[in-house]
Design an enzyme around this catalytic site. Structure first.
Site, short mmCIF file in Angstrom:
data_model
loop_
_atom_site.label_atom_id
_atom_site.label_comp_id
_atom_site.label_asym_id
_atom_site.label_seq_id
_atom_site.Cartn_x
_atom_site.Cartn_y
_atom_site.Cartn_z
N HIS A 354 0.80 -1.23 0.00
CA HIS A 354 0.00 0.00 0.00
C HIS A 354 0.82 1.27 0.00
CE1 HIS A 354 -3.95 -1.87 0.93
NE2 HIS A 354 -3.18 -2.80 1.48
N LYS A 542 -7.82 14.10 4.55
CA LYS A 542 -7.07 12.84 4.55
C LYS A 542 -6.05 12.95 5.68
CE LYS A 542 -6.00 13.92 0.21
NZ LYS A 542 -6.51 12.71 -0.42
C1 26W Z 1 3.40 2.68 10.96
C2 26W Z 1 3.71 2.11 9.71
C3 26W Z 1 2.69 2.15 8.65
C4 26W Z 1 3.10 1.96 7.38
C5 26W Z 1 2.19 1.95 6.37
C6 26W Z 1 1.35 2.35 8.94
C7 26W Z 1 0.43 2.34 7.93
C8 26W Z 1 0.85 2.13 6.65
C9 26W Z 1 -0.18 2.07 5.56
C10 26W Z 1 0.22 1.07 4.49
C11 26W Z 1 -0.39 3.41 4.97
C12 26W Z 1 -1.64 3.48 4.18
O1 26W Z 1 -2.72 3.53 4.72
N1 26W Z 1 -1.51 3.53 2.86
C13 26W Z 1 -2.63 3.90 2.04
O2 26W Z 1 -3.33 2.75 1.63
C14 26W Z 1 -4.51 3.10 0.91
C15 26W Z 1 -5.29 1.84 0.63
O3 26W Z 1 -4.63 1.09 -0.32
C16 26W Z 1 -4.16 3.86 -0.35
O4 26W Z 1 -5.33 4.26 -0.99
C17 26W Z 1 -3.30 5.08 -0.01
O5 26W Z 1 -2.85 5.70 -1.20
C18 26W Z 1 -2.12 4.68 0.84
O6 26W Z 1 -1.41 5.82 1.29
#
Ligand code: 26W
Length: 820
Positions: A354, A542
């Site tokens: 993601h 967001k």
């Molecule tokens: C604390 C570490 C961490 C790392 C990554 C926490 C959370 C994440 C997530 C992967 C971040 C996230 O929410 N990414 C988003 O995922 C959505 C669903 O696919 C996308 O639509 C967004 O573009 C993306 O930023």
């Protein structure tokens, strides 16, 4: 309908009496909410037990969606919509002198997620149930969800989110399914006549207790299950210590255990490698895998068939430890050989990426990992060694490349590499993101294993984000195209035939205006802020992150302020700029940006020259529930991330579906929104992914040149340091100024704000000018809704199923038929 209504009234009053011993007159609001919810829950539970039994009986394959986050929001009204009982409930409550909107407010959001990844998981459960795919979401029952945001003295303050304080009527504890999860200790290897036996000594145990939460889709008999694991100590109070008067020691073990499911980490897209977080991940994945294995064994008696009956989706790398955990159980507890165990795992797991931000890629320190999960570490080490062997055949002699690709290196375990090594499929979340992971982030892996990679564009559930959040628009659509689109996303296309129907377009804009008034009322009531529904609502909502460029947006607001200050008669469209965003508590720059937005608001909203034209508001505590009010009210949807950095975005889809026009970059799913809606109903600006990549490669970008050459940029930026902005507690904005022009370690303006500023300004003007042409705008707005069908999560889930999961394809055979 009348019959339904009477039954509902009877049910609610019955619940009040039997659960709370109250009559309607005596009951509190909370008790009325709970009784209403319990009556809805009964209607779901009836289907739940049946569906699960049927699924097992028919030998249907099930997907386990493993995710550290499920950002569910409220359930009550959504469930009514999905059960198609909304009107009946409204009428029943009305007969009882109650109002559904008031009752809804009693429910606490289930805020078990940070942002996009968590909300996507929640949308997926709705679609899985609607499409009748057997599905279980697995996660943690965090006692505290994502913090609540308060704005105090011009900045964000975090308050804990005690969402379970008053109990949770939707969940059902399953003590019969409790399992033990082991941490720490040492591993002893003993060779016996039966081969290698693993003895895990001196570990400490934590009990994992599941709470199930039914998720009912639309018009379906197959609810999905969200299974949330809660941690508790194996022994209650250690009486040995307690009896000797050592009370603190007696409660110690308990506290260590229970802290695991205490709180959701509030960082989004930024990993810090904390031990407690790893404990959380192992805790819920181990419990889920143990449960799957033992259920399967009980029904089929044989674990070789696991891949036939289960598929596991890993939502970003957080649940990756599930992979070695399954291998561990098959090896150590079930007597499988390595090759067999590995083969089973590789046929069951798939991974969704993601984010490509390097600070979000998970890497665990080897020493910490080994101390916490010694046996799992050994297994990862074997996977790594074998993987290196495989890579050696593909890239003989290319040690540099192999070192970059291997799982354990530089005293770290790289979870994405582990996923790619083992999983059957690896997917990105938009077409652009899918291409970027193939060509950049995981290029070497793609060259070696091209068939593993694919892109599946995200989607949103239009039941929540349209049918529930925007009932007026839904009714209008139903009047024209019938209700079929609620279950069948392809019927959205029928709206396209209405785009030259002036009555429809006028009604569409009337609904939009009503939703704008609703938001104005909400803001007045909750934050005592007044906004004018006759202005353009320009919304940027967001998580707060530098790459999402809230800072670009607010700098542009400063620029518009400057234009009016210089010439109060300049033609500037009346706009309400609406921001909503939570910043991770430790992300100082993000919090500075919130401070700046609030300060600019104070300046612009109070200046007699600008206050009737521009207004800046910040919605406190952005959450699923207030998004449901905000999104239907938007005219302009700001999707302005630096090209190449937003994996997909899903807010962009929600705004589009509700008739907002996108003002955005060619990033993530914006590219596909552009393709779907066409160039005449979207405003695109800025550098593209390749432009950014080039500047990154050659280091040619010099933001100070833009500052020097563009007077608008200069004048806007100078406001950060010239004392124009109200300053509280002596906190200035010079760090932000500095980050754009000088930067950290020579990386100024990492997210290309100044590069894109001019193009944004021009496109913003085109967009607000277009709004003044009412006839054209209503066409654009309605066209966005009409073209949004492909962003329904049902389409996404169908694609996951066709390309990855292959559920519904299994014919039960006599040999491995279930034994229940
Ligand atoms: C604390 C570490 C961490 C790392 C990554 C926490 C959370 C994440 C997530 C992967 C971040 C996230 O929410 N990414 C988003 O995922 C959505 C669903 O696919 C996308 O639509 C967004 O573009 C993306 O930023």
């Amino acid at each position: 309908m009348e019959q339904n209504k009477e039954k509902i009234k009877e049910d609610i009053l019955g619940k009040l009496k039997r659960h709370f011993g109250k009559t309607l007159e005596e009951a509190t609001k909370d008790q009325i909410y709970k009784s209403t919810a319990l009556s809805v829950r009964d209607r779901i539970l009836e289907k739940w037990t049946d569906a699960n039994r049927q699924a097992v009986l028919q030998g249907q394959k099930r997907v386990y969606y493993l995710s550290a986050e499920f950002l569910m929001g409220r359930a009550l009204v959504n469930n009514m919509v999905n059960l198609q009982l909304m009107q009946e409930y409204q009428d029943a409550l009305c007969d009882l002198g109650l109002n559904l909107a008031d009752i809804e407010e009693q429910e606490h959001d289930a805020g078990l997620g940070n942002g996009g990844l968590g909300r996507l998981a929640a949308c997926f459960l709705d679609s899985l149930s609607t499409l009748e795919f057997p599905a279980t979401g697995c996660s943690i029952r965090y006692e505290y969800g994502l913090f609540k945001q308060r704005l105090v003295d011009g900045e964000q303050v975090e308050v804990n989110d005690n969402w379970l304080e008053k109990g949770n009527v939707w969940e059902i504890a399953r003590p019969e399914d409790e399992v033990e999860v082991r941490f720490g200790g040492q591993i002893e290897e003993n060779w016996t006549a039966d081969g290698l036996k693993i003895n895990h000594r001196n570990y400490y145990s934590v009990m994992a207790m599941p709470y199930d939460y039914p998720v009912i889709g639309y018009d379906t008999d197959m609810p999905a299950t969200l299974r949330l694991w809660s941690a508790r100590a194996k022994t209650g109070l250690d009486m040995h210590y307690f009896n000797r008067g050592d009370y603190s020691r007696a409660v110690q073990e308990r506290e260590i255990a229970e802290i695991i499911s205490k709180v959701l980490y509030p960082e989004d897209n930024h990993e810090q490698g904390r031990m407690l977080r790893l404990r959380q991940f192992y805790f819920f994945t181990s419990a889920s895998i143990q449960h799957m294995v033992s259920k399967h064994k009980a029904v089929f008696g044989d674990l070789h068939t696991l891949p036939k009956y289960f598929t596991l989706q890993i939502n970003d790398t957080h649940p990756t430890v599930a992979i070695p955990e399954l291998i561990r159980i098959l090896l150590d507890e079930e007597g499988f050989g390595w090759d067999e165990a590995y083969d089973i795992a590789s046929r069951m797991f798939n991974y969704t990426n993601h984010t490509i931000l390097s600070e979000a890629l998970e890497r665990w320190n080897v020493d910490m990992f080994r101390e916490l999960l010694p046996r799992v570490y050994q297994i990862i080490k074997v996977i790594d060694e074998k993987f290196v062997g495989k890579l050696w055949e593909i890239y003989p002699g290319d040690w540099d490349r192999i070192n970059k690709m291997r799982i354990i290196a530089d005293n770290e375990i790289r979870m994405a590499n582990l996923c790619i090594a083992v999983c059957g499929k690896v997917n990105g979340v938009s077409q652009l993101h899918g291409e970027i992971i193939k060509s950049q982030t995981f290029r070497d892996f793609y060259v070696a294993f091209p068939d593993k990679f694919l892109g599946i564009t995200n989607g949103i559930t239009h039941r929540r984000w349209l049918a529930k959040a925007n009932q007026d628009l839904t009714n209008l659509l139903v009047d024209h195209i019938g209700p079929g689109f609620i279950k069948d996303w392809e019927q959205f296309d029928r709206i396209k035939d209405l785009l030259d129907n002036q009555n429809f377009l006028n009604d569409f804009m009337e609904v939009k205006h009503k939703n704008k008034v609703r938001l104005a009322d909400f803001l007045k009531r909750t934050q005592n802020i007044e906004i004018n529904p006759d202005t353009i609502y320009d919304v940027h909502a967001k998580r707060l992150h530098e790459y999402k460029r809230q800072l670009l947006k607010i700098l542009h607001v400063i620029h518009l302020y400057n234009v009016l200050k210089e010439n109060p008669h300049a033609h500037v469209a009346p706009v309400t700029f609406i921001f909503a965003a939570k910043a991770a508590p430790g992300y100082v720059r993000a919090k500075d940006i919130i401070r700046l937005i609030l300060a600019v608001g104070e300046m612009v909203n109070n200046d007699p020259v600008t206050r009737d034209i521009l207004k800046v508001v910040f919605i406190e505590n952005y959450s699923v529930s207030n998004a449901e009010i905000l999104i239907p009210a938007a005219d302009i949807s700001e999707q302005i991330s630096t090209a190449g950095l937003e994996a997909s975005g899903t807010g962009n889809m929600k705004f589009m579906m509700n008739g907002a026009v996108t003002l955005g970059t060619m990033d993530g799913a914006n590219v596909e929104i552009y393709d779907a809606v066409g160039p005449d109903a979207i405003f695109i600006f800025g550098a593209q992914t390749e432009d950014i990549a080039k500047m990154e490669r050659f280091g040619t970008y010099k933001p100070s040149e833009y500052y020097e050459q563009n007077v608008n940029i200069r004048n806007a930026l100078n406001r950060l340091i010239d004392g124009s902005l109200p300053v509280r507690n002596d906190k200035q904005f010079s760090d932000l100024y500095h980050s754009l022009l000088f930067g950290d370690y020579n990386r100024a303006d990492k997210y290309y704000l100044l590069y894109d500023f001019g193009s944004y300004d021009q496109t913003y003007l085109n967009c607000t000018n277009a709004y003044e042409n009412k006839d054209h705008w209503k066409y654009m707005a309605a066209k966005n809704t009409a073209c949004s069908g492909i962003f329904c999560a049902d389409r996404t889930i169908q694609e996951y199923n066709d390309k990855i999961w292959h559920l519904h394809e299994l014919e039960p055979t006599p040999q491995d038929g279930p034994n229940i």
